[in-house]
Design a protein around this motif. Structure first.
Motif, PDB file in Angstrom:
ATOM      1  N   ARG A 148       0.830  -1.202   0.000  1.00 13.91           N
ATOM      2  CA  ARG A 148       0.000   0.000   0.000  1.00 13.91           C
ATOM      3  C   ARG A 148       0.868   1.257   0.000  1.00 13.91           C
ATOM      4  O   ARG A 148       0.598   2.212  -0.733  1.00 13.91           O
ATOM      5  N   ALA A 151       2.377   1.922  -3.395  1.00 13.69           N
ATOM      6  CA  ALA A 151       1.408   2.411  -4.376  1.00 13.69           C
ATOM      7  C   ALA A 151       0.999   3.854  -4.107  1.00 13.69           C
ATOM      8  O   ALA A 151       0.761   4.627  -5.038  1.00 13.69           O
ATOM      9  N   ASP A 152       0.942   4.247  -2.838  1.00 17.44           N
ATOM     10  CA  ASP A 152       0.434   5.576  -2.485  1.00 17.44           C
ATOM     11  C   ASP A 152       1.519   6.650  -2.466  1.00 17.44           C
ATOM     12  O   ASP A 152       1.212   7.833  -2.360  1.00 17.44           O
ATOM     13  N   PRO A 155       1.144   8.026  -6.624  1.00  9.96           N
ATOM     14  CA  PRO A 155      -0.025   7.495  -7.328  1.00  9.96           C
ATOM     15  C   PRO A 155      -0.223   8.202  -8.664  1.00  9.96           C
ATOM     16  O   PRO A 155       0.251   9.327  -8.860  1.00  9.96           O
ATOM     17  N   SER A 158      -5.158  11.736 -10.461  1.00  6.57           N
ATOM     18  CA  SER A 158      -6.609  11.595 -10.570  1.00  6.57           C
ATOM     19  C   SER A 158      -7.167  12.793 -11.313  1.00  6.57           C
ATOM     20  O   SER A 158      -6.461  13.769 -11.592  1.00  6.57           O
ATOM     21  N   ALA A 281       1.266   9.422   1.906  1.00 11.42           N
ATOM     22  CA  ALA A 281       0.524   9.982   0.774  1.00 11.42           C
ATOM     23  C   ALA A 281       0.571  11.502   0.714  1.00 11.42           C
ATOM     24  O   ALA A 281       0.284  12.086  -0.338  1.00 11.42           O
ATOM     25  N   LYS A 347      -7.195   6.422   4.177  1.00 14.74           N
ATOM     26  CA  LYS A 347      -7.201   6.636   2.730  1.00 14.74           C
ATOM     27  C   LYS A 347      -8.619   6.885   2.226  1.00 14.74           C
ATOM     28  O   LYS A 347      -8.861   7.821   1.442  1.00 14.74           O
ATOM     29  N   ASP A 351      -9.630  10.460   0.755  1.00 17.34           N
ATOM     30  CA  ASP A 351     -10.077  10.613  -0.639  1.00 17.34           C
ATOM     31  C   ASP A 351     -11.442  11.283  -0.702  1.00 17.34           C
ATOM     32  O   ASP A 351     -11.698  12.126  -1.565  1.00 17.34           O
TER      33      ASP A 351
END
Length: 368
Positions: A148, A151-152, A155, A158, A281, A347, A351
């Motif tokens: 995790r 990946a964060d 990222p 978005s 993050a 998370k 988000d």
């Protein structure tokens, strides 16, 4: 310093589409004002013992809001907002705001605790229902955390991130700062609640994180000082909670969740997992904000907080994963899955809050 407890600016700004919505919002606003009066009441619990009716209208609205937000198939946004604002007004009494000492008269009030517990019980059940807890309990925790975090860390962009980087105007940037000041001006304060206890490497790492957030004891280097400088660059309010009414309920929920997990030591693993995500993050989000500020041609003072956080949170993320989360997984093998729960909840809620902030920015830009 002006009172930050009982005097908040009233919002009342959003346009409502129907009379029903207007009536609901008026009801919630009125109940919140009643609750503010209760907070300020001398000897609150004895006063309510003598005249329980003083709180009856607020309690009825509280019950209605809990059902509307957490027990209906379709959640009521205004109910969410009301509940998170009430919960925050209670939770903030755990911090000292350097204001009138009389504002803390009811900080240990059983009545306030009962209100808090009512909201938290329904809210936390609703939050947990959005996560497959049974699946988390079957994971290889250390592997899951490492995957995790990897990946964060960087990222893919978005849609919201692209908007901030490429389209957000200076009006939007100021609105971002206004909402961000809610947390940015009291940087890391809730972390202090988990630092007491037996000394070990994990505890010392958390202390190091707190110390860096607080500029190693120098106000000029404290992170909140850099945030205040960004606000001052635009002539904005630099007082904590100065833009409270702009803060979406989703952002308030993140703060209230942190109050809960730091206050209850049984949730220490959840908090540690959540803080690991937050630190890992964070730099990716701050790079978006920095890129927007640079595109807009803003001054160094108007973006300094982001630059500082990118550097320090990259280090904090490594500390939290390697020196806190993974060692905790070894120390508590039967409960280690709670680290992943905390990570995933942070998370999910983060988000959700980020999407709400972008919606609010767009609305502010359109209104301008």
């Amino acid at each position: 310093m002006q009172s930050n407890l009982v005097i908040f600016p009233n919002a009342g700004a959003a346009k409502k589409s129907t009379q029903t919505e207007e009536g609901t919002i008026t009801k919630y606003d009125r109940a919140e004002e009643q609750f503010i009066e209760l907070l300020a009441m001398e000897d609150l619990d004895n006063q309510l013992d003598l005249k329980p009716a003083r709180a009856s209208e607020f309690e009825q609205t509280l019950s209605i809001a809990i059902h509307a937000a957490y027990k209906n198939d379709r959640s009521d946004e205004q109910a969410h907002r009301f509940l998170q604002r009430i919960l925050y007004r209670i939770n903030r009494l755990k911090l000292f705001w350097y204001d009138d000492l009389r504002h803390y008269t009811n900080e240990r009030s059983p009545y306030l605790y009962s209100c808090r517990d009512q909201i938290e019980a329904a809210w936390q059940k609703w939050e947990l229902a959005q996560i497959d807890v049974a699946a988390l309990q079957k994971l290889d925790v250390k592997e899951a955390l490492i995957e995790r975090a990897s990946a964060d860390l960087n990222p893919p962009l978005s849609e919201s991130s692209r908007y901030i980087r490429q389209e957000m105007t200076e009006v939007g940037y100021r609105h971002l700062l206004a909402i961000g000041s809610f947390d940015g001006l009291v940087e890391g304060s809730r972390l202090c609640y988990v630092l007491g206890g037996a000394a070990n490497e994990m505890q010392c790492t958390l202390v190091r994180v707190l110390l860096e957030e607080y500029g190693n004891g120098r106000l000029s280097r404290k992170h909140s000082t850099f945030f205040a400088q960004m606000l001052a660059e635009f002539g904005m309010n630099t007082e904590p909670e100065g833009y409270f009414d702009l803060v979406p309920w989703e952002v308030l929920a993140c703060a209230n969740h942190s109050f809960l997990t730091t206050d209850r030591k049984r949730y220490f693993l959840r908090y540690s997992g959540g803080l690991t995500y937050f630190e890992v993050a964070g730099p990716a989000a701050y790079r978006n904000y920095l890129a927007a500020a640079q595109r807009l041609g803003l001054s160094e003072a108007a973006m300094g907080y982001w630059e500082l956080h990118i550097k320090e949170d990259e280090r904090h993320g490594r500390w939290m994963l390697d020196d806190v989360a993974l060692p905790l997984a070894e120390r508590y093998p039967n409960d280690a899955w709670e680290l992943v729960l905390g990570y995933d909840q942070e998370k999910l809620m983060g988000d959700r809050a980020a999407a709400a902030v972008v919606r609010s920015i767009r609305e502010a830009e359109q209104a301008a």
